[in-house]
Design a protein around this motif. Structure first.
Motif, PDB file in Angstrom:
ATOM      1  N   VAL A 313       0.851  -1.358  -0.090  1.00  0.00           N
ATOM      2  CA  VAL A 313       0.085   0.006   0.080  1.00  0.00           C
ATOM      3  C   VAL A 313       0.843   1.151  -0.144  1.00  0.00           C
ATOM      4  CG1 VAL A 313      -1.944  -1.119   1.214  1.00  0.00           C
ATOM      5  CG2 VAL A 313      -0.141  -0.172   2.444  1.00  0.00           C
ATOM      6  N   VAL A 314       2.024   1.065  -0.120  1.00  0.00           N
ATOM      7  CA  VAL A 314       2.802   2.239  -0.305  1.00  0.00           C
ATOM      8  C   VAL A 314       3.697   2.389  -1.507  1.00  0.00           C
ATOM      9  CG1 VAL A 314       3.540   1.926   2.196  1.00  0.00           C
ATOM     10  CG2 VAL A 314       4.836   0.724   0.543  1.00  0.00           C
ATOM     11  N   PRO A 315       4.112   3.730  -1.904  1.00  0.00           N
ATOM     12  CA  PRO A 315       4.823   4.057  -3.263  1.00  0.00           C
ATOM     13  C   PRO A 315       5.996   2.811  -3.419  1.00  0.00           C
ATOM     14  CG  PRO A 315       4.389   5.946  -2.002  1.00  0.00           C
ATOM     15  CD  PRO A 315       4.180   4.928  -1.144  1.00  0.00           C
ATOM     16  N   GLY A 316       6.042   2.333  -4.672  1.00  0.00           N
ATOM     17  CA  GLY A 316       7.048   1.554  -4.967  1.00  0.00           C
ATOM     18  C   GLY A 316       6.340   0.102  -5.122  1.00  0.00           C
ATOM     19  N   ASN A 317       5.566   0.014  -4.243  1.00  0.00           N
ATOM     20  CA  ASN A 317       4.777  -1.538  -4.121  1.00  0.00           C
ATOM     21  C   ASN A 317       3.342  -1.365  -3.642  1.00  0.00           C
ATOM     22  OD1 ASN A 317       4.788  -4.357  -3.689  1.00  0.00           O
ATOM     23  ND2 ASN A 317       4.856  -4.240  -1.466  1.00  0.00           N
ATOM     24  N   ALA A 318       2.676  -0.572  -4.761  1.00  0.00           N
ATOM     25  CA  ALA A 318       1.267  -0.216  -4.659  1.00  0.00           C
ATOM     26  C   ALA A 318       0.391  -1.490  -5.394  1.00  0.00           C
ATOM     27  CB  ALA A 318       0.982   1.347  -5.348  1.00  0.00           C
ATOM     28  N   GLN A 319      -0.139  -2.274  -4.521  1.00  0.00           N
ATOM     29  CA  GLN A 319      -1.063  -3.225  -4.966  1.00  0.00           C
ATOM     30  C   GLN A 319      -2.450  -3.068  -4.512  1.00  0.00           C
ATOM     31  OE1 GLN A 319       1.631  -5.982  -3.076  1.00  0.00           O
ATOM     32  NE2 GLN A 319       2.562  -6.889  -5.134  1.00  0.00           N
ATOM     33  N   ASN A 321      -5.461  -0.525  -2.117  1.00  0.00           N
ATOM     34  CA  ASN A 321      -5.878   0.735  -1.637  1.00  0.00           C
ATOM     35  C   ASN A 321      -5.284   1.859  -2.677  1.00  0.00           C
ATOM     36  OD1 ASN A 321      -6.776  -0.932   0.381  1.00  0.00           O
ATOM     37  ND2 ASN A 321      -5.276   0.320   1.998  1.00  0.00           N
ATOM     38  N   LEU A 322      -5.419   1.526  -3.990  1.00  0.00           N
ATOM     39  CA  LEU A 322      -5.127   2.689  -4.978  1.00  0.00           C
ATOM     40  C   LEU A 322      -6.175   3.630  -5.314  1.00  0.00           C
ATOM     41  CD1 LEU A 322      -3.440   0.046  -7.275  1.00  0.00           C
ATOM     42  CD2 LEU A 322      -2.487   1.173  -5.634  1.00  0.00           C
ATOM     43  N   ASP A 323      -5.768   4.680  -6.014  1.00  0.00           N
ATOM     44  CA  ASP A 323      -6.705   5.791  -6.269  1.00  0.00           C
ATOM     45  C   ASP A 323      -7.711   5.194  -7.430  1.00  0.00           C
ATOM     46  OD1 ASP A 323      -7.967   8.003  -7.299  1.00  0.00           O
ATOM     47  OD2 ASP A 323      -6.057   8.995  -7.906  1.00  0.00           O
ATOM     48  N   PRO A 324      -9.110   5.269  -6.812  1.00  0.00           N
ATOM     49  CA  PRO A 324      -9.987   4.931  -7.583  1.00  0.00           C
ATOM     50  C   PRO A 324     -10.420   5.527  -8.874  1.00  0.00           C
ATOM     51  CG  PRO A 324     -11.163   5.731  -5.822  1.00  0.00           C
ATOM     52  CD  PRO A 324      -9.576   5.927  -5.738  1.00  0.00           C
ATOM     53  N   LYS A 325      -9.925   6.735  -8.981  1.00  0.00           N
ATOM     54  CA  LYS A 325     -10.498   7.600 -10.172  1.00  0.00           C
ATOM     55  C   LYS A 325     -10.095   7.066 -11.447  1.00  0.00           C
ATOM     56  CE  LYS A 325     -10.309  11.989  -7.242  1.00  0.00           C
ATOM     57  NZ  LYS A 325      -9.636  11.129  -6.051  1.00  0.00           N
ATOM     58  N   VAL A 326     -10.786   7.163 -12.300  1.00  0.00           N
ATOM     59  CA  VAL A 326     -10.609   6.879 -13.603  1.00  0.00           C
ATOM     60  C   VAL A 326     -11.316   7.824 -14.701  1.00  0.00           C
ATOM     61  CG1 VAL A 326     -12.387   4.811 -13.779  1.00  0.00           C
ATOM     62  CG2 VAL A 326     -10.470   4.994 -15.540  1.00  0.00           C
ATOM     63  N   GLY A 327     -10.777   8.618 -15.142  1.00  0.00           N
ATOM     64  CA  GLY A 327     -11.370   9.752 -16.217  1.00  0.00           C
ATOM     65  C   GLY A 327     -12.236  10.626 -15.037  1.00  0.00           C
ATOM     66  N   THR A 328     -13.482  10.667 -15.551  1.00  0.00           N
ATOM     67  CA  THR A 328     -14.556  11.421 -14.701  1.00  0.00           C
ATOM     68  C   THR A 328     -15.269  10.571 -13.762  1.00  0.00           C
ATOM     69  OG1 THR A 328     -16.234  11.441 -16.383  1.00  0.00           O
ATOM     70  CG2 THR A 328     -14.737  13.045 -16.225  1.00  0.00           C
ATOM     71  N   LEU A 437      -8.202   6.376   3.714  1.00  0.00           N
ATOM     72  CA  LEU A 437      -7.692   7.271   4.653  1.00  0.00           C
ATOM     73  C   LEU A 437      -7.134   6.170   5.782  1.00  0.00           C
ATOM     74  CD1 LEU A 437     -10.381  10.036   5.215  1.00  0.00           C
ATOM     75  CD2 LEU A 437      -8.349   9.979   3.584  1.00  0.00           C
ATOM     76  N   GLN A 438      -6.661   5.143   5.275  1.00  0.00           N
ATOM     77  CA  GLN A 438      -6.062   4.367   6.215  1.00  0.00           C
ATOM     78  C   GLN A 438      -4.590   4.419   6.719  1.00  0.00           C
ATOM     79  OE1 GLN A 438      -7.401  -0.165   6.120  1.00  0.00           O
ATOM     80  NE2 GLN A 438      -8.123   0.466   3.896  1.00  0.00           N
ATOM     81  N   THR A 439      -4.346   4.286   7.877  1.00  0.00           N
ATOM     82  CA  THR A 439      -2.933   4.502   8.437  1.00  0.00           C
ATOM     83  C   THR A 439      -1.879   3.493   7.593  1.00  0.00           C
ATOM     84  OG1 THR A 439      -1.210   4.511  10.149  1.00  0.00           O
ATOM     85  CG2 THR A 439      -3.048   2.604  10.113  1.00  0.00           C
ATOM     86  N   GLY A 440      -0.763   4.504   7.269  1.00  0.00           N
ATOM     87  CA  GLY A 440       0.151   3.673   6.310  1.00  0.00           C
ATOM     88  C   GLY A 440      -0.200   3.530   4.843  1.00  0.00           C
ATOM     89  N   SER A 441      -1.369   3.635   4.384  1.00  0.00           N
ATOM     90  CA  SER A 441      -1.547   3.581   3.351  1.00  0.00           C
ATOM     91  C   SER A 441      -1.428   4.897   2.505  1.00  0.00           C
ATOM     92  CB  SER A 441      -3.131   3.131   2.956  1.00  0.00           C
ATOM     93  OG  SER A 441      -3.550   2.699   1.623  1.00  0.00           O
ATOM     94  N   THR A 442      -0.010   4.833   1.857  1.00  0.00           N
ATOM     95  CA  THR A 442       0.555   6.248   1.326  1.00  0.00           C
ATOM     96  C   THR A 442       0.812   6.265  -0.350  1.00  0.00           C
ATOM     97  OG1 THR A 442       2.740   5.548   1.655  1.00  0.00           O
ATOM     98  CG2 THR A 442       1.629   6.910   3.346  1.00  0.00           C
ATOM     99  N   ALA A 443       0.409   4.808  -0.778  1.00  0.00           N
ATOM    100  CA  ALA A 443       0.326   4.972  -2.463  1.00  0.00           C
ATOM    101  C   ALA A 443      -0.507   6.010  -2.927  1.00  0.00           C
ATOM    102  CB  ALA A 443       0.032   3.465  -2.856  1.00  0.00           C
TER     103      ALA A 443
END
Length: 493
Positions: A313-319, A321-328, A437-443
């Motif tokens: 869930v962190v940058p470099g190993n993002a699998q 809790n990713l950004d759910p946005k796609v287009g609009t 907004l979960q702790t440690g989830s910075t990706a």
């Protein structure tokens, strides 16, 4: 944080002082009985409070306060379970012509009964009208500046409902706070057009806290999966009709000794697995119920995730809790829980009641919640046994219900008011309500550096004692006025 002695240690220390005061000799009359060593009623965190009372699973009664005088950490988690049991009891609701038999919390006032457009007459007596769960009045937006949506594995968007109990409803509607104009007249915001604008009125609006027996203000936010095929699995979860299934319930309650409110969050056990191996709900092809996960799809997870039972869930190993946005719009992404409960259920280590200390400031809270879940869930008949407490949050010590304070880590210092420390689950976040907004989830970190998931995730990041045009006394009820005219992406009927 210094180690806090147990109540028995305090009693022994007091007795030692008495001996010293008497010249170092313990004096007894010949026939004085020897006081027996007190028996601790809360040796395990399995449903009994420190005052000796216990949860009545079959007939739970509402509590207006975490039992005094001790208020152990275990007491708060037990309090959370007690309130959940009470709020999910089946009641007959005369204000719901569609589903009159339902959980108690759904008989409370929905936000749109309490809050009205400017110029409206005062709402009627609690609950202010029909309490039917109306899909058209639910919204799709989560907490946080990302205003994100949560899409389940079937491609359907999760919907959210907000309700208030009678003390809070009566206070808001009994005053002038049920319209935006009425609230603004009290708040006097410096810029009414901008959200989170400080109130010009320095007098805080303190919501009711109850008398210690009857509950004070309560807010209940629930999350619902949609089942467009009218096939909500009623044998697995609570279904409102055939097209909505309850996946999460967030309970916030103000009490006489906890003006910061006590925050408790429950989830359906089939929502998500944990991000790391070795916890209570590890990554697996199926949920603990043998059903598909609601928000985690093993078919789209990398093979390494399934093999190691770990989802990055962190940058470099993002699998996950990713950004759910796609287009609009928004898409389904795999979700896992970062602040996981320990494995072991009702093990001796999990059930142990300990004091807060420097090495364990949250006093085995994770273990205690695992113990309570393992102890209480099997006692529940039907679908309610498929829900679990995922954490409880409050601040250390007590906090008067009508005095200002600031919370360490989450707020800047305020001169002349006490500093408080968040305890229990300081970074409490529900995977269906505060997914991103979960702790440690910075990706994906939607709130940015000022309120980053790296160290400031949790209820108190957004809910704090700041008087604003969209918030007061840790409640965001004034922010819902905007939804009367400009809904946050209104749900489809």
């Amino acid at each position: 944080m210094p180690h806090l002695p147990s109540r028995h240690a305090v009693r022994r220390f007091t007795q030692s002082l008495l001996v010293v005061a008497l010249g170092g000799t313990a004096l007894h009359c010949k026939d004085d009985p020897v006081e027996p060593t007190p028996v601790d009623p809360q040796t395990l965190c399995s449903g009994t409070f420190s005052d000796g009372t216990s949860i009545n699973v079959a007939n739970p009664q509402p509590l207006g306060e975490v039992p005094l005088p001790e208020q152990s950490f275990c007491d708060f988690h037990t309090f959370a379970w007690n309130q959940f049991l009470y709020l999910t009891q089946t009641v007959q609701d005369p204000n719901d012509p569609v589903t009159p038999s339902k959980p108690r919390f759904l008989s409370y006032a929905p936000w749109y009964n309490m809050l009205q457009p400017d110029g409206s007459p005062r709402p009627g007596a609690f609950p202010g009208g029909a309490t039917t769960l109306q899909v058209s009045r639910l919204d799709q937006k989560q907490a946080g500046s990302g205003q994100d949506e949560l899409v389940d594995v079937a491609g359907n968007t999760v919907l959210y409902d907000l309700r208030f109990n009678q003390p809070m409803y009566d206070f808001v509607t009994g005053g002038t706070y049920y319209t935006q104009a009425g609230y603004d007249a009290f708040c006097q915001p410096t810029d009414p057009s901008a959200p989170f604008t400080p109130c010009g009125n320095t007098t805080q609006l303190w919501l009711p806290w109850g008398n210690g027996t009857d509950p004070g203000s309560m807010e209940l936010k629930s999350a619902w999966r949609q089942f467009p095929g009218n096939d909500c699995p009623s044998s697995q979860m609570y279904c409102a009709g055939t097209n909505l299934g309850l996946v999460a319930l967030h309970i916030a309650q103000k009490t006489p000794t906890h003006g910061e409110w006590v925050w408790a969050s429950f989830e359906h056990v089939a929502n998500t697995p944990d991000c790391a191996a070795g916890s209570s709900s590890p990554i697996a092809p199926l949920s603990p119920l043998g059903t598909p996960w609601a928000f985690f799809n093993p078919a789209t997870a990398p093979a390494s995730v399934m093999e190691t039972k770990t989802c990055g869930v962190v940058p470099g190993n993002a699998q996950c809790n990713l950004d759910p946005k796609v287009g609009t719009g928004f898409q389904q992404v795999n979700i896992c829980r970062t602040d996981a409960l320990p494995a072991g259920g009702a093990s001796a280590a999990n059930c142990a009641v300990v004091d807060s200390s420097t090495s364990d400031p949250n006093a085995n809270s994770g273990g205690n919640v695992s113990c309570l879940n393992a102890t209480l869930r099997p006692q529940l008949a039907g679908i309610w046994g498929n829900y679990q407490l995922i954490g409880t949050l409050w601040t250390k010590g007590t906090q008067p219900p009508d005095q200002d304070f600031w919370i360490d880590l989450f707020q800047s210092p305020k001169q002349g008011v006490p500093e408080k420390t968040a305890v229990g689950f300081p970074n409490l976040a529900n995977t269906a309500l505060e997914t991103y907004l979960q702790t440690g989830s910075t990706a994906y970190d939607p709130n940015g550096s000022g309120l980053s998931n790296a160290n400031k995730a949790g209820c108190f990041g957004c809910h704090n004692p700041v008087a604003q045009d969209t918030a007061t006394d840790l409640s965001h009820f004034p922010s819902k006025f905007d939804d009367l005219t400009e809904p946050r992406v209104p749900a489809k009927p």
